[in-house]
Design a protein around this motif. Structure first.
Motif, PDB file in Angstrom:
ATOM      1  N   VAL A 104       0.870  -1.170   0.000  1.00 28.21           N
ATOM      2  CA  VAL A 104       0.000   0.000   0.000  1.00 28.21           C
ATOM      3  C   VAL A 104       0.907   1.219   0.000  1.00 28.21           C
ATOM      4  CG1 VAL A 104      -1.821   1.286   1.199  1.00 28.21           C
ATOM      5  CG2 VAL A 104      -1.796  -1.218   1.286  1.00 28.21           C
ATOM      6  N   ILE A 105       0.656   2.130  -0.951  1.00 25.29           N
ATOM      7  CA  ILE A 105       1.438   3.355  -1.040  1.00 25.29           C
ATOM      8  C   ILE A 105       0.513   4.559  -0.972  1.00 25.29           C
ATOM      9  CG2 ILE A 105       3.309   2.266  -2.358  1.00 25.29           C
ATOM     10  CD1 ILE A 105       2.161   3.654  -4.888  1.00 25.29           C
ATOM     11  N   ASN A 106       1.101   5.730  -0.672  1.00 19.67           N
ATOM     12  CA  ASN A 106       0.323   6.963  -0.643  1.00 19.67           C
ATOM     13  C   ASN A 106       0.544   7.751  -1.936  1.00 19.67           C
ATOM     14  OD1 ASN A 106       2.852   8.177  -0.339  1.00 19.67           O
ATOM     15  ND2 ASN A 106       2.532   8.684   1.818  1.00 19.67           N
ATOM     16  N   ASP A 107      -0.032   8.938  -2.001  1.00 21.78           N
ATOM     17  CA  ASP A 107       0.085   9.782  -3.199  1.00 21.78           C
ATOM     18  C   ASP A 107       1.528  10.116  -3.546  1.00 21.78           C
ATOM     19  OD1 ASP A 107      -2.631   9.908  -3.755  1.00 21.78           O
ATOM     20  OD2 ASP A 107      -2.934  11.729  -2.582  1.00 21.78           O
ATOM     21  N   ALA A 108       2.387  10.173  -2.545  1.00 18.94           N
ATOM     22  CA  ALA A 108       3.792  10.512  -2.758  1.00 18.94           C
ATOM     23  C   ALA A 108       4.633   9.292  -3.148  1.00 18.94           C
ATOM     24  CB  ALA A 108       4.376  11.165  -1.511  1.00 18.94           C
ATOM     25  N   GLY A 109       3.997   8.119  -3.187  1.00 16.68           N
ATOM     26  CA  GLY A 109       4.713   6.901  -3.538  1.00 16.68           C
ATOM     27  C   GLY A 109       5.429   6.244  -2.366  1.00 16.68           C
ATOM     28  N   GLU A 110       5.168   6.728  -1.166  1.00 19.47           N
ATOM     29  CA  GLU A 110       5.789   6.149   0.029  1.00 19.47           C
ATOM     30  C   GLU A 110       5.041   4.892   0.449  1.00 19.47           C
ATOM     31  OE1 GLU A 110       7.037  10.344   2.158  1.00 19.47           O
ATOM     32  OE2 GLU A 110       4.978   9.608   2.379  1.00 19.47           O
ATOM     33  N   THR A 111       5.789   3.868   0.826  1.00 22.00           N
ATOM     34  CA  THR A 111       5.186   2.615   1.257  1.00 22.00           C
ATOM     35  C   THR A 111       4.626   2.758   2.669  1.00 22.00           C
ATOM     36  OG1 THR A 111       6.676   1.315  -0.136  1.00 22.00           O
ATOM     37  CG2 THR A 111       5.613   0.153   1.694  1.00 22.00           C
ATOM     38  N   LEU A 112       3.330   2.474   2.793  1.00 20.49           N
ATOM     39  CA  LEU A 112       2.647   2.528   4.085  1.00 20.49           C
ATOM     40  C   LEU A 112       2.519   1.139   4.694  1.00 20.49           C
ATOM     41  CD1 LEU A 112      -0.275   4.923   3.042  1.00 20.49           C
ATOM     42  CD2 LEU A 112       1.898   5.546   4.138  1.00 20.49           C
ATOM     43  N   HIS A 113       2.509   0.121   3.838  1.00 18.32           N
ATOM     44  CA  HIS A 113       2.321  -1.264   4.290  1.00 18.32           C
ATOM     45  C   HIS A 113       2.895  -2.180   3.231  1.00 18.32           C
ATOM     46  CE1 HIS A 113       0.318  -4.910   5.782  1.00 18.32           C
ATOM     47  NE2 HIS A 113      -0.058  -5.117   4.543  1.00 18.32           N
ATOM     48  N   GLN A 114       3.537  -3.258   3.658  1.00 16.16           N
ATOM     49  CA  GLN A 114       4.033  -4.256   2.706  1.00 16.16           C
ATOM     50  C   GLN A 114       3.987  -5.624   3.351  1.00 16.16           C
ATOM     51  OE1 GLN A 114       7.808  -3.217   1.026  1.00 16.16           O
ATOM     52  NE2 GLN A 114       7.454  -4.487  -0.752  1.00 16.16           N
ATOM     53  N   ALA A 115       3.509  -6.602   2.580  1.00 17.84           N
ATOM     54  CA  ALA A 115       3.436  -7.974   3.078  1.00 17.84           C
ATOM     55  C   ALA A 115       3.848  -8.929   1.966  1.00 17.84           C
ATOM     56  CB  ALA A 115       2.027  -8.302   3.545  1.00 17.84           C
TER      57      ALA A 115
END
Length: 152
Positions: free
Chosen positions: A141-152
């Motif tokens: 899951v990424i945000n508008d800025a392309g930063e990873t918020l969640h990874q599995a």
């Protein structure tokens, strides 16, 4: 049968839990299920693509529901999924892996529930949980800025 390699589907939330799906097939504008040659004409998404859409849709809807319950803001999630296909140890074509990337807008990211939901939403996705019993499903899951918020 699907060719060895990969394909990508793209989804965009329209409103509520309604999504527009773009298949990586030229001239496909309907949901006629069809295998590519030599079995079919390739005129529509095949079962592997539909399975990939099912996983991507289930994850998207699960995250939306957790964060916003019955009133998800329109256009707040865009999802892409890459399906990798290859041969198993018996030489049979199989889905080897699906990688799903959900991009959420700032409105969803800033909600009070988002942090907690990023930890929970995968557990409530019936399709992905079932598929993981047979092959890997990666989720980011990424945000508008392309930063990873969640990874599995």
């Amino acid at each position: 049968m699907s060719k060895e390699g990969q394909f990508t589907i793209e989804m965009e939330q329209l409103e509520g839990y309604r999504f527009n799906v773009a298949f990586d097939l030229d001239g496909v504008d309907n949901l006629i299920v069809d295998e590519p040659a030599p079995l079919g004409a390739g005129s529509g998404p095949n079962p592997s693509r539909l399975l990939t859409v099912a996983a991507a849709n289930c994850l998207s809807a699960s995250l939306l529901f957790c964060i916003s319950k019955n009133d998800p803001p329109a256009g707040s999630v865009k999802t892409s999924a890459v399906c990798s296909i290859g041969r198993n140890d018996k030489g049979r074509m199989r889905i080897l892996r699906i990688d799903v990337k959900l991009s959420i807008n700032g409105e969803l990211e800033k909600t009070v529930r988002s942090k907690r939901c990023l930890e929970l939403f995968e557990d409530f996705c019936v399709v992905t949980a079932s598929l993981r019993e047979g092959f890997d499903v990666g989720v980011e899951v990424i945000n508008d800025a392309g930063e990873t918020l969640h990874q599995a």
